[in-house]
Scaffold this motif. Structure first.
Motif, PDB file in Angstrom:
ATOM      1  N   ALA A 130       0.844  -1.196   0.000  1.00  0.00           N
ATOM      2  CA  ALA A 130       0.000   0.000   0.000  1.00  0.00           C
ATOM      3  C   ALA A 130       0.874   1.239   0.000  1.00  0.00           C
ATOM      4  O   ALA A 130       1.966   1.245   0.592  1.00  0.00           O
ATOM      5  CB  ALA A 130      -0.926   0.027   1.211  1.00  0.00           C
ATOM      6  N   HIS A 131       0.410   2.278  -0.669  1.00  0.00           N
ATOM      7  CA  HIS A 131       1.144   3.542  -0.692  1.00  0.00           C
ATOM      8  C   HIS A 131       1.050   4.214   0.679  1.00  0.00           C
ATOM      9  O   HIS A 131       0.024   4.140   1.360  1.00  0.00           O
ATOM     10  CB  HIS A 131       0.581   4.462  -1.771  1.00  0.00           C
ATOM     11  N   VAL A 132       2.104   4.903   1.067  1.00  0.00           N
ATOM     12  CA  VAL A 132       2.184   5.464   2.418  1.00  0.00           C
ATOM     13  C   VAL A 132       1.070   6.470   2.702  1.00  0.00           C
ATOM     14  O   VAL A 132       0.586   6.561   3.837  1.00  0.00           O
ATOM     15  CB  VAL A 132       3.579   6.089   2.655  1.00  0.00           C
ATOM     16  N   THR A 133       0.625   7.211   1.705  1.00  0.00           N
ATOM     17  CA  THR A 133      -0.449   8.177   1.951  1.00  0.00           C
ATOM     18  C   THR A 133      -1.777   7.474   2.230  1.00  0.00           C
ATOM     19  O   THR A 133      -2.575   7.953   3.045  1.00  0.00           O
ATOM     20  CB  THR A 133      -0.604   9.141   0.767  1.00  0.00           C
ATOM     21  N   ASP A 134      -2.017   6.349   1.566  1.00  0.00           N
ATOM     22  CA  ASP A 134      -3.224   5.570   1.854  1.00  0.00           C
ATOM     23  C   ASP A 134      -3.167   4.998   3.264  1.00  0.00           C
ATOM     24  O   ASP A 134      -4.182   4.953   3.974  1.00  0.00           O
ATOM     25  CB  ASP A 134      -3.370   4.436   0.837  1.00  0.00           C
ATOM     26  N   VAL A 135      -1.994   4.555   3.667  1.00  0.00           N
ATOM     27  CA  VAL A 135      -1.827   3.997   5.011  1.00  0.00           C
ATOM     28  C   VAL A 135      -2.078   5.073   6.066  1.00  0.00           C
ATOM     29  O   VAL A 135      -2.747   4.828   7.077  1.00  0.00           O
ATOM     30  CB  VAL A 135      -0.410   3.394   5.171  1.00  0.00           C
ATOM     31  N   PRO A 142      -8.225   3.021  -0.883  1.00  0.00           N
ATOM     32  CA  PRO A 142      -6.879   3.424  -1.304  1.00  0.00           C
ATOM     33  C   PRO A 142      -6.838   3.854  -2.762  1.00  0.00           C
ATOM     34  O   PRO A 142      -7.457   3.230  -3.627  1.00  0.00           O
ATOM     35  CB  PRO A 142      -6.041   2.163  -1.069  1.00  0.00           C
ATOM     36  N   THR A 143      -6.092   4.927  -3.028  1.00  0.00           N
ATOM     37  CA  THR A 143      -6.032   5.486  -4.375  1.00  0.00           C
ATOM     38  C   THR A 143      -4.605   5.745  -4.855  1.00  0.00           C
ATOM     39  O   THR A 143      -4.423   6.205  -5.985  1.00  0.00           O
ATOM     40  CB  THR A 143      -6.808   6.821  -4.435  1.00  0.00           C
TER      41      THR A 143
END
Length: 290
Positions: free
Chosen positions: A191-196, A276-277
């Motif tokens: 997962a991308h850190v901003t989604d996390v 998540p995007t």
């Protein structure tokens, strides 16, 4: 809420802090050195000096807060069991302050060895082959009047860092070859850190006592795909190695390198409305400056 965040200046914490502040919360960030304190001040957080081994500082931070997000972990895998014990003690110290308050406490776990032969779900329990001291400590606190829950992390990435994949890249650079084990079909969730970061905010605001939340955007990226992108980026050969050769190449990472550990976040998305995007793991690896 005023949120005490451990690991606030770290890779994930540096995204969680502005996410919380942007949602109207204030952040009290744990800083173990001047560089971390400076980073947190730039992000708009209040500074609380201390570290994971300073249990008094952890208790004091928790006392000052309406909620706690525990992100910090000592990432020295040569002392993994010792560091897990430190993590457990930190969670218990925070929990001693929050007991009976019904305040939110979010801790952090992982997804390795959660299920065999299928994608792990939020309802799965850790395998006895890889016990999770942090999850056990959190579950115990959920029975002591704390809204305690756990966020389980996959390989969290951007174009600079990618969880354990970061070490895969380092080893490939050092050894001049980018291998996968066998056919390379084993999968790691990502997962991308901003989604996390957004998931931590949602779990803080809407999470339920005792629940596990999976920060999984991609159910499973194959290690062959990873090896091929890393090989292209480093301009080194991509090869298959046997499980017996893995220890010699990967060292301590060999215990994870061959694992097939896909995971789903279907329940997390339903319970929290998380969608998540961000870019995928392979896209971020291709964008990395090798």
């Amino acid at each position: 809420m005023r949120v005490f965040v451990t690991g606030a200046a770290g890779f994930i914490g540096s995204e969680v802090v502005p996410e919380l502040i942007g949602a109207g919360h204030s952040v009290l960030g744990l800083a173990r050195n001047d560089a971390n304190a400076k980073r947190l001040a730039e992000l708009g957080a209040e500074i609380h000096r201390g570290d994971l081994t300073d249990l008094t500082s952890l208790r004091t931070g928790a006392e000052k807060a309406d909620a706690v997000i525990h992100l910090a972990f000592i990432h020295d895998f040569s002392k993994f069991e010792e560091n897990c014990a430190i993590d457990k003690a930190a969670i218990e110290a925070i929990g001693a302050v929050l007991a009976g308050t019904q305040k939110p406490l979010l801790t952090t776990g992982g997804l390795a060895l959660m299920a065999d032969g299928r994608s792990a779900t939020e309802d799965d329990q850790p395998s006895p082959r890889l016990p999770r001291a942090s999850e056990a400590a959190t579950d115990a606190l959920a029975e002591r009047g704390i809204r305690a829950s756990t966020v389980r992390l996959p390989q969290v990435h951007d174009p600079v860092k990618q969880g354990l994949i970061t070490y895969v890249v380092q080893i490939a650079r050092e050894k001049g070859v980018s291998p996968y084990i066998g056919e390379g079909k084993n999968r790691w969730p990502a997962a991308h850190v901003t989604d996390v970061a957004r998931l931590y905010k949602l779990a803080l605001e809407k999470g339920e006592t005792g629940k596990k939340y999976h920060a999984v955007a991609e159910e499973g990226v194959t290690m062959r795909e990873v090896a091929e992108v890393v090989g292209a980026g480093l301009k080194v050969p991509v090869v298959s190695i046997s499980p017996e050769e893995a220890q010699g190449h990967f060292g301590w990472l060999a215990m994870f390198a061959g694992l097939d550990m896909p995971a789903t976040s279907a329940l997390t998305r339903k319970r929290l409305g998380w969608n998540p995007t961000g870019p995928g793991m392979i896209a971020d690896l291709k964008a990395m400056k090798y």
